[in-house]
Design an enzyme around this catalytic site. Structure first.
Site, short mmCIF file in Angstrom:
data_model
loop_
_atom_site.label_atom_id
_atom_site.label_comp_id
_atom_site.label_asym_id
_atom_site.label_seq_id
_atom_site.Cartn_x
_atom_site.Cartn_y
_atom_site.Cartn_z
N PHE A 89 19.22 19.84 38.84
CA PHE A 89 19.86 21.12 39.14
C PHE A 89 18.94 22.10 39.87
O PHE A 89 19.41 23.00 40.54
CB PHE A 89 20.46 21.75 37.89
CG PHE A 89 21.73 21.07 37.48
CD1 PHE A 89 22.89 21.23 38.22
CD2 PHE A 89 21.76 20.23 36.38
CE1 PHE A 89 24.06 20.58 37.86
CE2 PHE A 89 22.93 19.58 36.01
CZ PHE A 89 24.08 19.75 36.75
N GLU A 90 17.64 21.92 39.77
CA GLU A 90 16.71 22.78 40.51
C GLU A 90 16.51 22.32 41.95
O GLU A 90 16.46 23.14 42.85
CB GLU A 90 15.36 22.87 39.81
CG GLU A 90 15.36 23.76 38.59
CD GLU A 90 15.55 25.24 38.90
OE1 GLU A 90 15.40 25.66 40.07
OE2 GLU A 90 15.85 25.99 37.97
#
Length: 146
Positions: A53-54
């Site tokens: 997700f980063e």
């Protein structure tokens, strides 16, 4: 008709120039070998979820968040103003470019520094939003040989 569908699908598979995307299981193995599995009580699944997700598993990702006024570096998008570089607090004691290496050694070292803080993995709002209360964390290691 078929050609346009195929071309559309190929467009989704093309990685932008300069991007270096690691596979999910490669990320899991590197993080495992770096000692992040259950480091400070956080499972490897949490770390792999965070990496996705980063940065979408791109260890060379650099994201300039002009709205909030920071730049994130590497797999975990560590903020230059806090964790690396010459012009901030540099709590990880390294250059921000060191966080862009696909071997992930410096990234893992800095992640350990961050997670030892009072917020733990909550230092990453993305983890709190997408990973912390997920009931599907096990999927991040599906099929991976560690």
């Amino acid at each position: 008709m078929k050609a346009s569908v195929v071309l559309s699908l190929l467009g989704y598979l093309v990685v932008p120039s300069g991007a270096y995307i690691l596979g999910r299981c490669t990320v899991a193995k590197k993080l495992h070998d770096g000692g992040l599995d259950y480091f400070e009580g956080y499972s490897l699944e949490n770390w792999v979820c965070l990496a996705y997700f980063e940065s979408k598993f791109n260890p060379m990702a650099i994201y300039e968040n002009t709205r909030e006024g920071y730049t994130g570096f590497g797999l975990f998008q560590m903020r230059g103003s806090d964790w690396c570089g010459d012009h901030g607090r540099n709590r990880c004691h390294m250059s921000c470019s060191a966080l862009l290496n696909p071997n992930l050694e410096k990234t893992i070292k800095c992640a350990k520094t961050i997670v030892k803080g009072k917020e733990g993995m909550g230092a990453w709002p993305t983890w709190s939003r997408y990973c912390q209360y997920s009931d599907t964390l096990a999927r991040w290691l599906d099929g991976c040989k560690l």
